[in-house]
Scaffold this motif. Structure first.
Motif, short mmCIF file in Angstrom:
data_model
loop_
_atom_site.label_atom_id
_atom_site.label_comp_id
_atom_site.label_asym_id
_atom_site.label_seq_id
_atom_site.Cartn_x
_atom_site.Cartn_y
_atom_site.Cartn_z
N ALA A 1 -8.90 1.71 -2.65
CA ALA A 1 -8.45 3.00 -2.14
C ALA A 1 -9.08 3.26 -0.78
N THR B 1 -3.51 3.49 -1.34
CA THR B 1 -3.92 2.66 -2.46
C THR B 1 -2.98 1.48 -2.66
N ASP B 2 -3.56 0.38 -3.15
CA ASP B 2 -2.73 -0.76 -3.55
C ASP B 2 -3.00 -1.10 -5.01
N VAL C 1 0.83 -1.20 0.00
CA VAL C 1 0.00 0.00 0.00
C VAL C 1 0.87 1.26 0.00
#
Lengths: 437, 293
Positions: free
Chosen positions: A262, A257-258, A244
Motif C-alpha cells: 500500500a 494498492t496492489d 495498482v
C-alpha cells in the motif's frame, strides 16, 4: 554387379539429402525457453544518483589549535575534508580502549592539534570503507560517531592519526594515515583557517556542547518547490504498476494498492508512505549491511532528492533515516516531513516514508542575524537533558495563499535525547538587541 | 571407373558428415532436456524432503498454470440500498457492513449439512448464491461464508457473510459485506505450483512433520483490505491436518510465493502499520520561547 553403381548413386543421394535435413534442423533449432519475467531494465528515477559518501557527512567540524577552539558547519569545508580522505589510505585499525567515560571523550576532543568530525549518528565502520581505504580487508563490526584527526606528531612522522570514538559503544579505535605536506596544509590547515571561534559548554557527567562564540548571520530563503508526483512513486515502488488501484480517501489523502503493498500519498504534507507488509522481518542484520541495503534502495531510483544525510538508525528495527539539509543546515518542519525513512524487511523494503517535495529555486534571500550559540546556551533553562544545540532551518509556509512556496527561517534548535527537536524562537533571546522582527 | 571411385569417396565423406551432424543435433536436444529437468529436479527434491518428514498430500490441483489479479469495490450498503425481505431491523456499520435481524427466524434443517447453509443464503441473503461456506462454529452458533468469483474464494472481510442461530437452530441474524464490480485484469500471471506453495510453508517451519495436506484451492486475497477499491492476488489456500489432528489454514501468494497471514489480528497489525505512517509523522518538533534568565 550391374546395379552396384545405381545403388551407390542412390545411397549418395540419400546421404546428401539427410545431411541437408540435419543441417537445416540444427540451424533452425531454438528451444522455447520460458521468458524470464520481471527483469525491468528501465529504472525510473526521481533525481540523480549519489555516491555513498555524500550521505555520510559530519554536521560539524571542530578544531583545537594553539589552545583555541574553532569550528565550522560549512558544506564546502566538510566536503574538502571528505574529498581528501577519499584519496588517503589508512593502516590497520587498532583497538585502543573500551568503556570510555564522558570526560575521556570530552578531553579527547579538546586536546590541542586535533580536529573532530561530528556525525549525527553511529556510522558502521565497514560502511566508512567506501570513504577511507584501510590496509586490512575485514574491519571489526563496530561503529563510530566522532572521528578525531590528530596531527601533533605530523612534523616527525609525516602521518596523522585518526581516532574513531563511538559514543554509543564507548569504544576507541585508531589508525595512522600518511599524508603529504601539501595535502595536509591545503586540507586540514585550510579548514582550521576557515573556521570561526567556538565555545564549549561543559556539562557534568555528560558530553560537552559546542556552539559558535559570536552572533551569526544566516540567510533566510524563500523557495518555490517542485513535487514528485505520487504516480511516479507508484511506478517505482510497486512490482507491477498496471494492477495498482487508486483510492481517493479524502481531499488530501490518496491510497494506492496492489493487494500486497500500500502507498499513501498526503497532498497537504507532501509526503509518501509505502508499506509492503509481507516482508516484515526482525531478523538480525549487520549495521553495515542494513545501511547499504537502505542506501541502495533509495539511490537506485535517485530518491536522495536534496542534501539528505544519514542521521539515524535502529538496527534492531531495521530503520535508517536521512535528514534534509539545505545551505549547510538541517531543515526541520511541522507542516511536512524533512526526513527519508526506510525500514528494511526480508531482503526487500518493508516501509518507505519520505517527503515528495523538492526545494527547487530560492527566489527571495535576506540575511538574518542570530544570537551566538553561547548566548543561546545561557538563555536555556537547562542544558543538561539535551543532546545538541544546532543552527537549522525552520521550514514553514509563510504565505498561506501560495502553497507551492516554502520559507526556510534560520533558527536555533535543541535536539532532545529522544531525537525530537525544539525550535528556540529568537524573540526572547535579545531580539531587539539584534534588530530582529 | 573414376566416377565410381569418387562416388564411393563421397559416400564415405557424407556418412561421416551425417554422423557428426546427428551427434550435434542430439547434443542440442540433450541441453534442452537438461534445462527442463532443472525445474523438475527441484520439484523432485521438494517431494523427497516432504517425504522425509512424512508430510503427505492428496491429489493436488495441478491443472492451473496461470491466473490473473482481480479488483473489486466494497459495496456501500447505506448509500446503495438493497431490498431485503423478512427483515425486522437493518443497520449499518462503516457503511459497508449490513446487519440484519430477521423478523421470522429461519430454521436450518440440518446443521451438519453444508447444503442447508448454502440454501439459507440463496433464499434469504442478497446475492447469497455468490458466497461459499468457510467455517461453522458450533460453540458460538455461527457460520461464516466468503464471497466467490468464478468458483474461487476471496478470503477477505469485505466479502463476508456471518450468520447466527439460536438454540432451536433458527437463524436470527446475519451480517454481510459485499464486493461488487469484480473485474479480472487482462494479464495472466504464471502461478506457483501447489507443491511449491507447500514448500514455502514447509521452509518457514509452518508445516510440521507427520502432517497431511488435506486440501488446496486457488482463491484470492489482499493484504491491504481497508480501501474502497481493492486488488486481490491469486492465493493458494492450504489446509493442513497436523499430527495432533488439528486443522490449520495457510495462504500463499501464488504469484510471488510469499506466505500471507490473513488471520484478523495480523490484518489489523498491518493496517496499524499503514495508518501509523499517516498519523504519526516522523517525530514532530515543537517550539519554545526561552526566557532570559
Amino acid at each position: 554387379m550391374k546395379h552396384i553403381e545405381q545403388i551407390k548413386s542412390f545411397v549418395l543421394f540419400l546421404l546428401v539429402i539427410l545431411s541437408l535435413i540435419l543441417t537445416f534442423s540444427i540451424w533452425t533449432y531454438t528451444p522455447n525457453y520460458q521468458p524470464i519475467e520481471g527483469s525491468q531494465v528501465q529504472q525510473i528515477t526521481v533525481g540523480e544518483q549519489k555516491e555513498l559518501h555524500e550521505v555520510l557527512k559530519p554536521y560539524r567540524i571542530l578544531a583545537h589549535e594553539n589552545d583555541k577552539l574553532l569550528g565550522t558547519i560549512q558544506s564546502s569545508q566538510i566536503d574538502r575534508i571528505m574529498k581528501t580522505m577519499a584519496d588517503l589510505s589508512a593502516s590497520n585499525l587498532i583497538f585502543m580502549q573500551s568503556n570510555l567515560s564522558e570526560e575521556e571523550i570530552n578531553s579527547a576532543i579538546h586536546t590541542d592539534n586535533r580536529m573532530t568530525l561530528f556525525f549525527s549518528y553511529e556510522v558502521p565502520m565497514e560502511t566508512f570503507l567506501s570513504v577511507l581505504e584501510f590496509s586490512q580487508n575485514d574491519l571489526p563490526e563496530t561503529t563510530f560517531s566522532h572521528l578525531i584527526i590528530d596531527w601533533s606528531e605530523y612534523s616527525k612522522t609525516n602521518s596523522i592519526q585518526f581516532l574513531f570514538i563511538s559514543e554509543e559503544n564507548r569504544t576507541l579505535y585508531s589508525t595512522d594515515v600518511a599524508i603529504s605536506k601539501n595535502n595536509f596544509e591545503s586540507t586540514f590547515m585550510e579548514v582550521v583557517n576557515q573556521s570561526v571561534p567556538y565555545t564549549e559548554l561543559e556539562r557534568k557527567n555528560n558530553l560537552s556542547l559546542y556552539v559558535s562564540t559570536n552572533p551569526v548571520e544566516v540567510p533566510k530563503f524563500t523557495y518555490s518547490i517542485n513535487q514528485v508526483s505520487p504516480e511516479t512513486f507508484k511506478d517505482i515502488l510497486f512490482k507491477d504498476s498496471n494492477i495498482v488501484q487508486k483510492n481517493i480517501e479524502s481531499n488530501t489523502s490518496t491510497k494506492y494498492t496492489d493487494g500486497m503493498a500500500a502507498m499513501t500519498s498526503d497532498a497537504s504534507t507532501r509526503t509518501i508512505n509505502f508499506v509492503y507488509p509481507a516482508s516484515e522481518s526482525i531478523d538480525e542484520i549487520k549495521p553495515s549491511v542494513l545501511f547499504q541495503d537502505s542506501f541502495d534502495f533509495i539511490n537506485d531510483h535517485g530518491g536522495l532528492t536534496g542534501d539528505y544525510r544519514y542521521v539515524y538508525s535502529n538496527v534492531l528495527k531495521h530503520v535508517t533515516e536521512y535528514q534534509l539539509f539545505a545551505h549547510d543546515l538541517p531543515v526541520f518542519s511541522q507542516i511536512t516531513s524533512t526526513r527519508i525513512s526506510t525500514t528494511w524487511g526480508d531482503n526487500q523494503i518493508f516501509q518507505y516514508k519520505r517527503p515528495s517535495f523538492i526545494l527547487d529555486t530560492p527566489f527571495d534571500i535576506s540575511n538574518q542575524l542570530l544570537p551566538s550559540g553561547a548566548e543561546v546556551g545561557e538563555a536555556l533553562p537547562s542544558i543538561e537533558d539535551i543532546n545538541e544545540i544546532v543552527l537549522g532551518y525552520y521550514l514553514s509556509q509563510e504565505e498561506k495563499n501560495y502553497n507551492f512556496v516554502y520559507t526556510l527561517i534560520p533558527s536555533w534548535f535543541t535536539i532532545n535525547n529522544d531525537g525530537s527537536w525544539t525550535r528556540l524562537t529568537t524573540e526572547s533571546i535579545g531580539g531587539a538587541e539584534y534588530g530582529l522582527e | 571407373m573414376d566416377w565410381s571411385k569418387s562416388k564411393s569417396i563421397f559416400i564415405v565423406v557424407f556418412l561421416i558428415l551425417d554422423v557428426l551432424l546427428y551427434s550435434l543435433y542430439l547434443n542440442r536436444h540433450a541441453e534442452k532436456q537438461q534445462m527442463e529437468a532443472l525445474g523438475g529436479l527441484v520439484e523432485n527434491d521438494i517431494e523427497a524432503r516432504l517425504k522425509d518428514d512424512n508430510i503427505t498430500y492428496r491429489v493436488l490441483p495441478n491443472n492451473i498454470e496461470s491466473a490473473s489479479y482481480i479488483s473489486g469495490k466494497v459495496k456501500d450498503f447505506e448509500e446503495d440500498k438493497v431490498d431485503i425481505q423478512n427483515a425486522e431491523n437493518i443497520s449499518f456499520e462503516d457503511k459497508s457492513k449490513l446487519i440484519v435481524t430477521l423478523k421470522e427466524p429461519v430454521k436450518i434443517p440440518n446443521l451438519e449439512n453444508e447444503v442447508a447453509f448454502n440454501d439459507f443464503l440463496k433464499l434469504n441473503v442478497y446475492e447469497g448464491s455468490s458466497y461459499r461456506l468457510w467455517d461453522i462454529d458450533y460453540e458460538s452458533n455461527k457460520a461464516t461464508f466468503y464471497q466467490q468469483v468464478n468458483n474461487r474464494t476471496i478470503y477477505n472481510e469485505s466479502g463476508l457473510v456471518t450468520i447466527y442461530w439460536n438454540e432451536d437452530n433458527e437463524v436470527v441474524m446475519y451480517e454481510q459485506t459485499l464486493l461488487e464490480n469484480i473485474e479480472a485484469y487482462d494479464e495472466e500471471k504464471k502461478i506457483l505450483k501447489p507443491i511449491q506453495a507447500i514448500y514455502t510453508l514447509y521452509a518457514q517451519g509452518l508445516i510440521n512433520a507427520n502432517s497431511t495436506i488435506t486440501e488446496m484451492r486457488l482463491g484470492y486475497s489482499t493484504l491491504v483490505p481497508l480501501t474502497q477499491k481493492q486488488v486481490f492476488v491469486p492465493t493458494w489456500e492450504v489446509r493442513v491436518q497436523t499430527s495432533e489432528n488439528e486443522e490449520e489454514k495457510y495462504f500463499v501468494n501464488a504469484v510471488d510465493g510469499i506466505e500471507v497471514k490473513l488471520d484478523a489480528s495480523k490484518v489489523e497489525e498491518v493496517e496499524d502499520t499503514i495508518e501509523e505512517g499517516i498519523t504519526k509523522e516522523s517525530k514532530l518538533g515543537n517550539e519554545t520561547d526561552i526566557e532570559k534568565k
